[in-house]
Design a protein around this motif. Structure first.
Motif, PDB file in Angstrom:
ATOM      1  N   UNK A 170      -1.329  13.657   8.172  1.00 50.08           N
ATOM      2  CA  UNK A 170       0.082  13.568   8.360  1.00 50.08           C
ATOM      3  C   UNK A 170       0.753  13.651   6.981  1.00 50.08           C
ATOM      4  N   UNK A 171       0.056  12.838   6.023  1.00 47.72           N
ATOM      5  CA  UNK A 171       0.409  12.753   4.944  1.00 47.72           C
ATOM      6  C   UNK A 171       0.400  14.135   4.106  1.00 47.72           C
ATOM      7  N   UNK A 172      -0.710  14.651   3.913  1.00 46.99           N
ATOM      8  CA  UNK A 172      -0.991  15.914   3.527  1.00 46.99           C
ATOM      9  C   UNK A 172       0.122  17.071   4.006  1.00 46.99           C
ATOM     10  N   UNK A 173       0.427  17.004   5.286  1.00 49.44           N
ATOM     11  CA  UNK A 173       1.509  17.709   5.666  1.00 49.44           C
ATOM     12  C   UNK A 173       2.913  17.426   5.587  1.00 49.44           C
ATOM     13  N   UNK A 174       3.054  16.428   4.632  1.00 48.78           N
ATOM     14  CA  UNK A 174       4.238  15.839   4.175  1.00 48.78           C
ATOM     15  C   UNK A 174       4.969  15.427   5.491  1.00 48.78           C
ATOM     16  N   UNK A 175       4.564  15.117   6.482  1.00 50.69           N
ATOM     17  CA  UNK A 175       5.268  14.278   7.551  1.00 50.69           C
ATOM     18  C   UNK A 175       5.427  12.961   7.405  1.00 50.69           C
ATOM     19  N   UNK A 176       4.450  12.337   6.718  1.00 52.75           N
ATOM     20  CA  UNK A 176       4.531  10.979   6.518  1.00 52.75           C
ATOM     21  C   UNK A 176       4.468  10.605   5.038  1.00 52.75           C
ATOM     22  N   UNK A 177       5.473   9.635   4.574  1.00 48.45           N
ATOM     23  CA  UNK A 177       5.341   9.180   3.181  1.00 48.45           C
ATOM     24  C   UNK A 177       3.987   8.298   2.897  1.00 48.45           C
ATOM     25  N   UNK A 178       3.188   8.267   2.024  1.00 49.89           N
ATOM     26  CA  UNK A 178       1.931   7.376   1.556  1.00 49.89           C
ATOM     27  C   UNK A 178       2.230   5.992   1.838  1.00 49.89           C
ATOM     28  N   UNK A 179       1.555   5.265   2.747  1.00 49.42           N
ATOM     29  CA  UNK A 179       2.015   3.674   3.251  1.00 49.42           C
ATOM     30  C   UNK A 179       1.473   2.969   2.082  1.00 49.42           C
ATOM     31  N   UNK A 180       2.440   1.901   1.654  1.00 51.69           N
ATOM     32  CA  UNK A 180       2.162   0.954   0.898  1.00 51.69           C
ATOM     33  C   UNK A 180       1.568  -0.366   1.642  1.00 51.69           C
ATOM     34  N   UNK A 181       0.320  -0.939   1.396  1.00 54.35           N
ATOM     35  CA  UNK A 181      -0.326  -1.889   2.110  1.00 54.35           C
ATOM     36  C   UNK A 181       0.703  -3.130   1.929  1.00 54.35           C
ATOM     37  N   UNK A 182       0.451  -3.936   2.713  1.00 56.89           N
ATOM     38  CA  UNK A 182       0.899  -5.378   2.588  1.00 56.89           C
ATOM     39  C   UNK A 182       0.631  -6.086   1.306  1.00 56.89           C
ATOM     40  N   UNK A 183      -0.666  -5.841   0.978  1.00 58.03           N
ATOM     41  CA  UNK A 183      -1.261  -6.512  -0.147  1.00 58.03           C
ATOM     42  C   UNK A 183      -0.649  -5.684  -1.501  1.00 58.03           C
ATOM     43  N   UNK A 184      -0.489  -4.388  -1.531  1.00 58.51           N
ATOM     44  CA  UNK A 184      -0.442  -3.704  -2.727  1.00 58.51           C
ATOM     45  C   UNK A 184       1.378  -4.209  -2.751  1.00 58.51           C
ATOM     46  N   UNK A 185       2.263  -4.080  -1.602  1.00 57.05           N
ATOM     47  CA  UNK A 185       3.552  -4.480  -1.861  1.00 57.05           C
ATOM     48  C   UNK A 185       3.813  -6.155  -2.121  1.00 57.05           C
ATOM     49  N   UNK A 186       2.806  -7.148  -1.842  1.00 55.76           N
ATOM     50  CA  UNK A 186       2.877  -8.300  -2.121  1.00 55.76           C
ATOM     51  C   UNK A 186       2.707  -8.520  -3.775  1.00 55.76           C
ATOM     52  N   UNK A 187       1.744  -7.570  -4.155  1.00 52.64           N
ATOM     53  CA  UNK A 187       1.135  -7.716  -5.803  1.00 52.64           C
ATOM     54  C   UNK A 187       2.463  -7.034  -6.486  1.00 52.64           C
ATOM     55  N   UNK A 188       2.955  -5.906  -6.042  1.00 53.17           N
ATOM     56  CA  UNK A 188       4.269  -5.249  -6.778  1.00 53.17           C
ATOM     57  C   UNK A 188       5.409  -6.248  -6.855  1.00 53.17           C
ATOM     58  N   UNK A 189       5.555  -6.965  -5.671  1.00 56.41           N
ATOM     59  CA  UNK A 189       6.655  -8.071  -5.865  1.00 56.41           C
ATOM     60  C   UNK A 189       6.293  -9.308  -6.680  1.00 56.41           C
ATOM     61  N   UNK A 190       4.995  -9.685  -6.781  1.00 52.59           N
ATOM     62  CA  UNK A 190       4.607 -10.746  -7.779  1.00 52.59           C
ATOM     63  C   UNK A 190       4.762 -10.121  -9.250  1.00 52.59           C
ATOM     64  N   UNK A 191       4.273  -8.882  -9.359  1.00 52.92           N
ATOM     65  CA  UNK A 191       4.427  -8.476 -10.790  1.00 52.92           C
ATOM     66  C   UNK A 191       5.975  -8.392 -11.279  1.00 52.92           C
ATOM     67  N   UNK A 192       6.957  -7.806 -10.369  1.00 54.51           N
ATOM     68  CA  UNK A 192       8.219  -7.917 -10.595  1.00 54.51           C
ATOM     69  C   UNK A 192       8.761  -9.159 -10.820  1.00 54.51           C
ATOM     70  N   UNK A 193       8.284 -10.112  -9.920  1.00 53.18           N
ATOM     71  CA  UNK A 193       8.789 -11.660 -10.263  1.00 53.18           C
ATOM     72  C   UNK A 193       8.413 -12.207 -11.547  1.00 53.18           C
ATOM     73  N   UNK A 194       7.063 -11.728 -11.905  1.00 54.71           N
ATOM     74  CA  UNK A 194       6.623 -12.143 -13.108  1.00 54.71           C
ATOM     75  C   UNK A 194       7.386 -11.641 -14.680  1.00 54.71           C
ATOM     76  N   UNK A 195       7.894 -10.348 -14.200  1.00 57.15           N
ATOM     77  CA  UNK A 195       8.514  -9.511 -15.383  1.00 57.15           C
ATOM     78  C   UNK A 195       9.796 -10.206 -15.531  1.00 57.15           C
ATOM     79  N   UNK A 196      10.604 -10.459 -14.474  1.00 55.83           N
ATOM     80  CA  UNK A 196      11.649 -11.189 -14.448  1.00 55.83           C
ATOM     81  C   UNK A 196      11.617 -12.530 -15.114  1.00 55.83           C
ATOM     82  N   UNK A 197      10.524 -13.274 -14.883  1.00 56.74           N
ATOM     83  CA  UNK A 197      10.457 -14.498 -15.461  1.00 56.74           C
ATOM     84  C   UNK A 197      10.410 -14.565 -17.091  1.00 56.74           C
ATOM     85  N   UNK A 198       9.309 -13.589 -17.200  1.00 57.79           N
ATOM     86  CA  UNK A 198       8.967 -13.158 -18.891  1.00 57.79           C
ATOM     87  C   UNK A 198      10.296 -12.884 -19.645  1.00 57.79           C
ATOM     88  N   UNK A 199      11.185 -12.091 -18.871  1.00 53.45           N
ATOM     89  CA  UNK A 199      12.500 -11.496 -19.804  1.00 53.45           C
ATOM     90  C   UNK A 199      13.162 -12.805 -19.856  1.00 53.45           C
TER      91      UNK A 199
END
Length: 231
Positions: A170-199
Motif C-alpha cells: 500500500x505504501x508502494x502504491x502511495x495509498x498509505x504514508x510510511x508509518x512512524x513507529x511509536x519508538x521512532x516517534x518517541x525518539x524524535x520527541x526526545x531529540x526535539x526536547x533535547x534540542x530545545x533544552x540545549x538552545x
C-alpha cells in the motif's frame, strides 16, 4: 430465524458474513447459553452495553466453549451494522472491550486500506485486557499487542483472519504514508526536547556572559574613577 443473517446483508469477501467464523465454531456458539439468553434480540445499539460488560477477549476455552467475545462477534456478523457504527466502537476510549470487539470485527469485514487506517492508531493504546486461554485460565494482554496480532497473525481468537495486503504494498502504491513507529516517534520527541533544552541553555549562557561582561566593565570604570579622585 434467531441464527440467520439479516435479510438485507451484503456478502463479505464473497460469502455470508457469518461464514467468516468456521462452521464448527458457529455451531458451538448457537448452542451456548450466552448466545441463547444474552444475544437473542440484540441490535447494534443494545449490543454496546453487552460489549461494555465483557469480562475478557478470547476464542474457545475449556471443553471448546465459545467466549462471550466470540459470541458478540458472530452477532455483529449476523446484524452487519453500518461501518460508521463499528468505527465509533473503535474510536470509543471509555470502553476498552467495546474497542477490542470493534477492532476484531472490523479486521474480519474491512478491506486492507481501511484496516490499517482505523486499527493502526490503536497501537498507541496500552491498556490491559484479560484474555481467556484454551485451558480456561486468564492472562493479561495489552491492547497494542492485540491490535498488532490482528495486523500480523493469520489466526486470532480461534478465528482465521481474511488475508490483507502487506503495508509495504500500500505504501508502494502511495495509498498509505510510511508509518512512524511509536519508538521512532518517541525518539524524535526526545531529540526535539533535547534540542530545545540545549538552545535554552545556550541562551542562558549568552545572557550570563553578557551580565558578567557588564559587571566587569562596571568594576573597571569604578576603579579608574577612584584613581582619578585620589590623584
Amino acid at each position: 430465524m434467531a441464527n440467520r443473517t439479516v435479510s438485507d446483508a451484503k456478502n463479505i469477501h464473497g460469502t455470508n458474513p457469518q461464514y467468516l467464523l468456521e462452521k464448527i465454531i458457529r455451531s458451538r456458539i448457537y448452542e451456548s447459553l450466552y448466545w441463547k439468553e444474552d444475544c437473542f434480540g440484540l441490535t447494534a445499539e443494545s449490543l454496546i452495553d453487552k460489549a461494555d460488560q465483557l469480562p475478557c477477549i478470547g476464542g474457545q476455552y475449556g471443553n471448546q466453549k465459545p467466549t462471550e467475545f466470540l459470541c458478540l462477534t458472530l452477532k455483529l456478523l449476523q446484524l452487519q451494522p453500518e461501518k460508521e457504527i463499528i468505527i465509533d466502537f473503535i474510536r470509543n476510549e471509555d470502553s476498552k472491550y467495546l474497542r477490542a470487539l470493534g477492532a476484531f470485527y472490523f479486521r474480519l469485514i474491512g478491506d486492507s486500506l481501511e484496516i490499517y487506517k482505523y486499527l493502526e492508531p490503536l497501537l498507541y493504546d496500552f491498556r490491559k485486557l484479560r484474555r481467556r486461554l484454551p485451558d480456561g485460565a486468564y492472562d493479561i494482554i495489552h491492547m497494542d499487542e492485540f491490535i498488532d496480532s490482528l495486523l500480523r497473525d493469520e489466526r486470532v481468537c480461534d478465528t482465521i483472519l481474511p488475508r490483507i495486503l502487506k503495508r509495504q504494498v500500500l505504501e508502494d502504491n502511495e495509498e498509505l504514508e510510511p508509518r512512524v513507529s511509536f519508538l521512532e516517534d518517541e525518539l524524535e520527541q526526545e531529540a526535539l526536547a533535547a534540542a530545545k533544552k540545549e538552545k535554552k541553555d545556550r541562551s542562558r549562557s549568552r545572557s550570563s556572559s553578557r551580565v558578567s561582561c557588564y559587571r566587569n566593565i562596571k568594576t573597571i570604570n569604578i576603579y579608574f574613577y577612584k584613581c582619578i579622585i585620589n590623584n
